[in-house]
Motif scaffolding. Structure first.
Motif: not given
Length: 428
Positions: A124, A127-128, A131-132, A135, A210, A212-215
């Motif tokens: 996690r 990924v953050a 990807y976080d 966006n 996923t 990623s919270e943003e995704q």
């Protein structure tokens, strides 16, 4: 001493195209000769430590000194500089290149192997990290049609980035042999482009996951905008957590996620996907790969871009999927498709430089474009490629000959072209 060593290495390496290097003292030295097809680049070192940093670890040193504004490209750009360096040592020719010194390589290898365990908590975080970051950056860089952050499929000349990404989605859908009524699991769903595409074209139900919270947030928003929120659901969950739910799917697709799994987790990944796939199901794995044997992630990428990431050799993938009793029914190598995709992303970033600098700063922009330029060079001249591996659990699941893939792909693209034609007529 570092300056003399760097001069000797560059003189040995740069033969085609030309690099002009100016040291802080004002001394300029040229390496190589101008040649069609190879860039001509001029760089300047802002301080004496730049040469030392590059000699100590060429990839990390070049990346960090460029980020910090100490390695200054005065003629050409960072894309041309890395193209020139890598292009003079193509993987096919097994050309020599500088590597970090031995103690530094040992330290990097220990740190890399530790990071590869990629437990759920560290997965996690990793990924953050990438990807976080918001966006907005990805909206500026990726195709607006599908927001695909993976290798496009350039099936004809003159394609736009959006068209090539649409062709990639159709290519994968054909290999999945998707049928109406199927349930689909999208592991590493990104901003929802694949899930939305499959729901729109086939009316299937897709579960996108996923870390990623943003995704997740943007994927849900985009699904609602495209009118398929009733067919797709996006969830913030590790794929390993799905196994305990007792869920199963007709189709599983994973695009650009396997690079984050980590070598020690390969068997877990394939064992988990085997159990999630119905007995007559089909899975498609799309991942960056490396030609040749196993290696490790370079220090710049591991530190700044994809911590915990790893690009597998095919020899590392197949034994693990075989152990899980998954049958590899089709394997395709995409060689230069990602290089074209990366150049398109780089061009979009350069076109949106002021916006990206405004979101972050100049140092971030240099870091990001160094990453894109380095990746492009790796796909054009280095050892990088892409694999698409189709798996089934049952040898009887798919047609006996490969022609069905092209037929399905053509049908899907024809339907898309017809829909665009009707939309244009209605608009007119």
């Amino acid at each position: 001493m570092n300056r003399g060593l760097l001069d000797r290495v560059l003189a040995r390496q740069i033969k085609r195209g030309q690099l002009k290097l100016t040291y802080p003292s004002g001394r300029t030295i040229a390496f190589g000769e101008p040649e069609p097809g190879f860039p001509q680049v001029a760089v300047r070192f802002a301080d004496e430590k730049v040469a030392r940093d590059i000699v100590f670890d060429p990839q990390l040193g070049a990346g960090e000194t460029y980020m910090d504004g100490r390695l200054i490209v005065e003629d050409g750009g960072i894309m041309e500089l890395l193209q020139l360096v890598q292009g003079n040592s193509p993987w096919e020719g097994q050309g020599g290149r500088m590597t970090a010194n031995l103690p530094h390589r040992i330290a990097q290898s220990i740190a890399f192997l530790w990071g590869q365990f990629n437990r759920p908590a560290s997965a996690r975080r990793n990924v953050a990290h990438h990807y976080d970051i918001g966006n907005e950056l990805y909206k500026l860089m990726l195709d607006p049609e599908h927001m695909q952050y993976s290798c496009a499929y350039w099936s004809r000349e003159g394609m736009t980035l959006g068209e090539a990404q649409e062709a990639k989605l159709a290519h994968i859908a054909a290999k999945l042999a998707v049928e109406r009524g199927n349930t689909v699991l999208d592991i590493g769903c990104g901003w929802g482009g694949m899930a939305i595409f499959l729901a729109q074209k086939y009316g299937v139900r897709v579960h996108g996951i996923t870390l990623s919270e943003e995704q997740v947030a943007l994927a849900r928003e985009r699904a609602a905008q495209e009118g398929v929120a009733d067919k797709v659901r996006f969830e913030l969950i590790d794929y390993r957590e799905l196994a305990g739910r007792g869920e199963s799917y007709d189709r599983i697709v994973s695009v650009g996620m396997f690079e984050h799994v980590g070598r020690p987790q390969y068997e877990t990944f394939f064992r988990t996907t085997y159990n999630l796939l119905k007995p007559d199901g089909v899975m498609l794995l799309h991942t960056i790969g490396r030609m040749g044997g196993p290696s490790r992630t370079d220090a710049f990428t591991d530190k700044y871009i994809f911590p915990g990431g790893y690009i597998p050799a095919l020899s590392e993938v197949m034994p693990r999927s075989e152990k899980a009793h998954l049958i590899a029914t089709d394997i395709e190598f995409l060689r230069l498709h990602y290089a074209k995709t990366l150049r398109a992303w780089y061009a979009r970033c350069m076109a949106h430089k002021s916006e990206i600098v405004g979101l972050f700063d100049e140092r971030f922009f240099r870091m990001w474009t160094f990453y894109l330029a380095g990746a492009t060079a790796a796909f054009e001249s280095g050892s990088m490629c892409n694999y698409q591996i189709q798996y089934t659990r049952d040898r009887h699941t798919l047609p006996l000959i490969r022609g069905y893939l092209e037929e399905r792909e053509r049908e899907l693209l024809r339907a898309e072209e017809e829909q665009e034609r009707r939309t244009a007529l209605m608009g007119g």
